[in-house]
Write a protein that holds these residues in place. Structure first.
Motif, PDB file in Angstrom:
ATOM      1  N   PRO A  64       0.834  -1.211   0.000  1.00 40.26           N
ATOM      2  CA  PRO A  64       0.000   0.000   0.000  1.00 40.26           C
ATOM      3  C   PRO A  64       0.867   1.259   0.000  1.00 40.26           C
ATOM      4  O   PRO A  64       1.105   1.872   1.048  1.00 40.26           O
ATOM      5  CB  PRO A  64      -0.816  -0.141   1.281  1.00 40.26           C
ATOM      6  N   VAL A  65       1.332   1.631  -1.180  1.00 45.08           N
ATOM      7  CA  VAL A  65       2.317   2.703  -1.302  1.00 45.08           C
ATOM      8  C   VAL A  65       1.784   4.012  -0.743  1.00 45.08           C
ATOM      9  O   VAL A  65       2.485   4.719   0.003  1.00 45.08           O
ATOM     10  CB  VAL A  65       2.747   2.864  -2.777  1.00 45.08           C
ATOM     11  N   ALA A  70       2.518   8.050   3.231  1.00 42.01           N
ATOM     12  CA  ALA A  70       1.935   9.074   4.112  1.00 42.01           C
ATOM     13  C   ALA A  70       2.468   8.941   5.527  1.00 42.01           C
ATOM     14  O   ALA A  70       2.780   9.949   6.189  1.00 42.01           O
ATOM     15  CB  ALA A  70       0.412   8.956   4.097  1.00 42.01           C
ATOM     16  N   VAL A  71       2.584   7.705   6.005  1.00 39.64           N
ATOM     17  CA  VAL A  71       3.136   7.459   7.335  1.00 39.64           C
ATOM     18  C   VAL A  71       4.591   7.939   7.411  1.00 39.64           C
ATOM     19  O   VAL A  71       5.002   8.588   8.378  1.00 39.64           O
ATOM     20  CB  VAL A  71       3.031   5.958   7.681  1.00 39.64           C
ATOM     21  N   PRO A 105      12.189   9.711   4.390  1.00 37.37           N
ATOM     22  CA  PRO A 105      12.022   9.417   2.972  1.00 37.37           C
ATOM     23  C   PRO A 105      11.390   8.037   2.759  1.00 37.37           C
ATOM     24  O   PRO A 105      11.529   7.146   3.603  1.00 37.37           O
ATOM     25  CB  PRO A 105      13.453   9.449   2.423  1.00 37.37           C
ATOM     26  N   CYS A 106      10.732   7.871   1.624  1.00 38.77           N
ATOM     27  CA  CYS A 106      10.095   6.594   1.273  1.00 38.77           C
ATOM     28  C   CYS A 106      10.549   6.172  -0.117  1.00 38.77           C
ATOM     29  O   CYS A 106      10.361   6.913  -1.093  1.00 38.77           O
ATOM     30  CB  CYS A 106       8.577   6.722   1.317  1.00 38.77           C
ATOM     31  N   GLY A 165       4.804  11.816  -0.728  1.00 44.39           N
ATOM     32  CA  GLY A 165       5.625  11.109   0.252  1.00 44.39           C
ATOM     33  C   GLY A 165       6.632  10.160  -0.348  1.00 44.39           C
ATOM     34  O   GLY A 165       7.593   9.765   0.326  1.00 44.39           O
ATOM     35  N   VAL A 166       6.452   9.760  -1.611  1.00 46.74           N
ATOM     36  CA  VAL A 166       7.444   8.910  -2.281  1.00 46.74           C
ATOM     37  C   VAL A 166       8.596   9.800  -2.720  1.00 46.74           C
ATOM     38  O   VAL A 166       8.405  10.770  -3.459  1.00 46.74           O
ATOM     39  CB  VAL A 166       6.844   8.166  -3.489  1.00 46.74           C
ATOM     40  N   THR A 167       9.788   9.470  -2.262  1.00 47.84           N
ATOM     41  CA  THR A 167      10.946  10.328  -2.522  1.00 47.84           C
ATOM     42  C   THR A 167      11.951   9.729  -3.513  1.00 47.84           C
ATOM     43  O   THR A 167      12.764  10.450  -4.071  1.00 47.84           O
ATOM     44  CB  THR A 167      11.687  10.634  -1.207  1.00 47.84           C
TER      45      THR A 167
END
Length: 488
Positions: A195-196, A201-202, A209-210, A240-242
């Motif tokens: 669950p990307v 978001a978390v 970083p994600c 949030g995806v870095t």
């Protein structure tokens, strides 16, 4: 002596190459369901080969000396960025290097004072050891990167019904020393997408970083979506995806040695670079782990993308999606077999209820098909893995026939019966105290011939032993296998 006293004729050399490859698995045709990716289109392979050879001797070490490297990389990275939400990228040798650079960048971005005095001066608690938070299904390349870079791994369990990580479990694992959170799109073992959006978001809420490991799916999932598959958001367009890794030598169908690492922020990409001026020689500035490296893989990737184009990849996506659907439906009709989870890509794993899957794999290998064994881990049962590619559709019915026959034969043979005490013996061995010759003899005693030229051994016994061992013991045994195979 390995080096001949005088040079040998080219024809002689090529004949020996053919002899050496006698026991290799075939790389074309779709009967090998791991390691290789095949479009089934000879003209695409030919274009990639020619471009690879044209760029073979070009050195990526200094892009100012070889501007062709810069232009090709800009085009290749640009194509990946266009498909996956933008960003700033690096062309690497593969998923492992992309992941290593993503971890390095995250580590360097997350650095803070490590000593007590420095930390007090900055008003912070001393850093202990930076850590990665990742699902147990994340690729071992993250463990490898962590090992090399001095980072701790914080594994998080997955839901054993879906094989996906839960955002709340990731949130609980994050602490002040977490430098990176990882999710997979898809995870390799069962082909499901974490669950990307929820995990990113978390991570963002925690200021971490994600990274999305889309090494397998990055270049495939958008084309599956275009073909009608339900693919959730997973790329750099997700808040949030870095960073994201995408291998082109998988479903981009480029020759091996082609991957792209994307960063949302160019400042993060710069943290992946390495520069050194602490010597009197030539300027050292590297975008990758390697310094000197052939531009052959870059040329091959560039030519493959150009030869296929959007229409070619869309057609491969449609064929791959249809083949995957047929495979899943066919497996559901074979007694004793069950697909694990709900694969959202073209990676399918199946377990056996009354069939030893390791024996099934050997039976399929005897019939000319390679199915990849996967050991049990973290509550996930032992299974066989199939990677469906563009060429699979033409042979999916033949594959299902072989699987059904092999399942029947495996049921008749029964599961592997290990000699009494063998697992305990292996688990208790001090592998550092025995030499390679002794280990080879031990392997031969359970039917595995590791001598050069012995061909492809049956592996059910070995896989059963490995499956009964804890992960650290498995790793120690595998290291010895590799040592014996390569010899001196």
């Amino acid at each position: 002596m390995n080096l001949p006293p005088t040079g040998r004729p080219v024809a002689d050399l090529l004949a020996e190459v053919s002899r050496l490859k006698e026991h290799d698995l075939p790389v074309r045709g779709g009967q090998v369901t791991a390691y290789v990716y095949d479009t089934g289109r000879a003209e695409v392979n030919d274009a990639a080969t020619r471009a690879y050879l044209e760029m073979l001797e070009v050195n990526c070490l200094d892009p100012t000396a070889f501007p062709s490297v810069v232009e090709m990389e800009r085009q290749v990275v640009g194509a990946v960025a266009d498909l996956l939400g933008g960003g700033h990228g690096i062309f690497t040798s593969g998923g492992t290097e992309s992941i290593m650079l993503a971890v390095k960048a995250a580590r360097d971005l997350g650095r803070r004072p490590s000593g007590a005095a420095e930390a007090r001066a900055a008003g912070e608690a001393p850093r202990s050891r930076p850590n990665l938070v990742l699902p147990v299904t994340a690729h071992p390349a993250f463990h490898k990167a962590a090992h090399y870079l001095g980072v701790e791994v914080r594994p998080v369990p997955v839901d054993l019904a879906t094989y996906k990580v839960r955002a709340r479990d990731v949130e609980e694992a994050i602490d002040e020393d977490t430098i990176l959170v990882v999710v997979s799109a898809p995870s390799y073992p069962q082909g499901v997408i974490d669950p990307v959006e929820e995990v990113a978001a978390v991570a963002a809420a925690a200021g971490v970083p994600c990274h999305v490991d889309a090494c397998v799916g990055g270049w495939l999932l958008p084309w599956l979506r275009e073909a009608g598959a339900a693919v959730p958001p997973f790329d750099l367009s997700v808040p949030g995806v870095t960073s994201l890794s995408c291998d082109l030598h998988k479903f981009g169908y480029a020759p091996k040695g082609a991957s792209v690492l994307l960063f949302a922020d160019p400042a993060a990409r710069r943290k992946a670079y390495f520069a050194s001026a602490a010597w009197p020689g030539y300027t050292i500035i590297n975008a990758t782990v390697q310094s000197s490296r052939s531009a052959g893989p870059l040329g091959g990737a560039w030519a493959t993308l150009q030869a296929l184009g959007s229409a070619g990849y869309a057609e491969l996506g449609r064929a791959t999606l249809e083949a995957t659907r047929r495979l899943r439906a066919g497996l559901a009709g074979i007694p004793g077999l069950r697909v694990l989870g709900e694969p959202e890509s073209s990676l399918v794993a199946f377990a056996g209820d009354d069939v030893d899957v390791f024996v099934l794999a050997d039976e399929a290998r005897a019939r000319g098909w390679f199915l990849q064994p996967q050991l049990s881990y973290a509550g996930i049962p032992a299974n066989l893995h199939i990677t469906v590619t563009g060429v699979t559709l033409a042979g999916v019915e033949a594959m299902l026939k072989v699987i059904a026959e092999s399942a029947g034969a495996a049921r008749e043979r029964g599961p592997v019966v290990l000699p009494d005490g063998l697992v305990e013996l292996v688990a208790g061995l001090d592998l550092e105290a025995i030499d390679d010759a002794t280990f080879a003899e031990l392997s031969a005693s359970v039917g595995v011939d590791l001598r050069p030229g012995a061909g492809q051994p049956e592996m059910a016994m070995v896989n059963t032993v490995l499956d009964a061992l804890p992960a650290p013991a498995r790793e120690a045994v595998l290291v010895r296998f590799l040592s014996v195979i390569y010899g001196r």
